[in-house]
Design an enzyme around this catalytic site. Structure first.
Site, mmCIF file in Angstrom:
data_model
loop_
_atom_site.group_PDB
_atom_site.id
_atom_site.type_symbol
_atom_site.label_atom_id
_atom_site.label_comp_id
_atom_site.label_asym_id
_atom_site.label_seq_id
_atom_site.Cartn_x
_atom_site.Cartn_y
_atom_site.Cartn_z
ATOM 1 N N ASP A 260 0.834 -1.211 0.000
ATOM 2 C CA ASP A 260 0.000 0.000 0.000
ATOM 3 C C ASP A 260 0.862 1.252 0.000
ATOM 4 O O ASP A 260 2.034 1.235 0.397
ATOM 5 C CB ASP A 260 -0.979 0.002 1.181
ATOM 6 C CG ASP A 260 -0.281 -0.025 2.535
ATOM 7 O OD1 ASP A 260 0.690 -0.802 2.701
ATOM 8 O OD2 ASP A 260 -0.698 0.717 3.456
ATOM 9 N N GLU B 32 -0.013 -1.353 5.627
ATOM 10 C CA GLU B 32 1.051 -0.952 6.547
ATOM 11 C C GLU B 32 0.940 0.516 6.897
ATOM 12 O O GLU B 32 1.180 0.921 8.042
ATOM 13 C CB GLU B 32 2.416 -1.240 5.896
ATOM 14 C CG GLU B 32 3.618 -1.027 6.820
ATOM 15 C CD GLU B 32 4.166 0.407 6.818
ATOM 16 O OE1 GLU B 32 5.011 0.719 7.678
ATOM 17 O OE2 GLU B 32 3.750 1.209 5.954
#
Length: 383
Positions: A72, A134
């Site tokens: 991400d 994350e």
């Protein structure tokens, strides 16, 4: 670097902002590995809108090395980009795009290294671990780690490729993000003493957070390996109130603690909750017994403090060609790997100075250097 650059271009095209799905990227990686006869495990979230990926190259009966990265990226909203953030742009030795530094550049290099890792038998395995979410609290990797924790063999080392300019990083602070909801009682502002002003009482709590943070700066609590060398507390978001002539009944604020690895960030919230219970709530209840203060956790991850004399540190020094270990101010998934018995270091291409900014980039030189590091890993692990 041509293969790494090519793969980075493909990865950048997937908008994997944390609020979006990462499945297109994960499926791209799965298909890429499948063509090389490398099977993958996908570990989905409850909605099956996102997934972690775990793949093993080489034998599975001995401990190996994990190459870990998150898929991400942070949003581009409101940032003044001069290039398309989701298309790779190369200019003056720099590769621009969202995630080039943080941290699709590393993932691209890892994927480009797979054929070299497979070129000869490996004496120990190399695992590829890709996670989601994350950037919003190291959320996705937890289900992947729960799966690894059930397995009998733990890897010797995890290398998380966050951007460190390929300098080996052995430590970072932990983080605890909290929300406080203050519920007071509304009334006309002309009769303010009859109400319970939630904003004013929230301000008292925020002021106490500042005093707690000041105490954490005491020299005896410092760790000179970190910058700043003490744990920090800060309030980042506050909302409340409807109109100036209404005593506000509600106020909410979010705060975070970034704690040195040896310190427990929950000590801060414990102190604040005691202050709320003993000093603030009695005053609120004197005016309205239904007033309340509620704390809730938003996210947390532990700090990292890998021993510089450990086998993990020796291995990363061998792979990256440097034993000058350092720490970083930002957090990673490293503490979560370490917590289940997988020694972890942080080492990846690029700099966090470029991360999270408009016109994020990684230099071609850094990608080349990461390719070279992965070549050394391949050479050292071939039987």
């Amino acid at each position: 670097m041509s293969r790494s650059r090519e793969l980075l271009g493909s990865l950048i095209e997937f908008d994997t902002t944390s609020r979006e799905s990462n499945l297109q990227l994960i499926e791209f990686v799965r298909d890429y590995l499948a063509k090389l006869d490398v099977p993958c495990e996908l570990i989905f979230n409850a909605e099956r809108s996102k997934a972690n990926l775990f793949a093993t190259l080489g034998p599975d009966n001995v401990p190996g090395i994990v190459l870990s990265g998150h898929t991400d990226v942070v949003p581009v909203d409101g940032q003044a980009w001069t290039v398309d953030p989701f298309a790779l742009t190369e200019k003056d030795g720099r590769l621009y795009g969202r995630g080039t530094a943080d941290m699709k550049g590393y993932i691209a290099c890892v994927l480009a290294a797979v054929p070299k890792l497979l070129a000869a038998p490996l004496r120990m395995p190399v695992h590829i671990a890709l996670s989601y979410d994350e950037e919003v609290g190291c959320l996705g990797v937890r289900s992947l780690l729960a799966e690894l924790e059930r397995r009998p063999l733990k890897p010797l080392l995890c290398i998380i490729g966050e951007p460190t300019e390929l300098k080996p990083v052995l430590g970072h602070k932990g983080k605890l993000a909290m929300r406080c909801d203050v519920k007071g009682a509304a009334c006309h502002s002309a009769y303010a003493p009859q109400g319970v002003n939630a904003i004013e009482y929230a301000a008292q709590l925020i002021g106490e957070l500042g005093r707690i943070g000041a105490r954490l700066r005491a020299p005896e609590l410092h760790d000179p390996r970190f910058d700043p060398p003490f744990s920090t507390v800060q309030t980042g978001v506050i909302t409340g109130g409807k109109a100036l002539n209404i005593v506000p009944a509600d106020c909410r604020f979010d705060f975070e603690v970034r704690a040195l690895p040896a310190q427990d960030p929950r000590e801060v919230t414990d102190q604040l909750e005691r202050f709320a219970e003993q000093e603030v709530l009695p005053k609120m209840h004197a005016a309205n017994g239904q007033s309340s203060i509620r704390f809730s956790e938003l996210s947390t991850y532990p700090g990292l403090a890998t021993d510089s004399q450990s086998q993990a540190a020796q291995l990363i020094a061998q792979f990256c060609g440097s034993s000058e270990f350092t720490t970083v101010a930002f957090g990673t998934e490293g503490g979560l790997f370490d917590a289940i018995g997988i020694p972890t270091v942080i080492c990846g291409p690029g700099s966090m100075e470029q991360g999270h900014k408009p016109d994020e980039f990684v230099s071609a030189e850094q990608l080349n250097a990461c390719d070279a590091m992965l070549d050394r890993i391949a050479s050292s692990l071939h039987a």
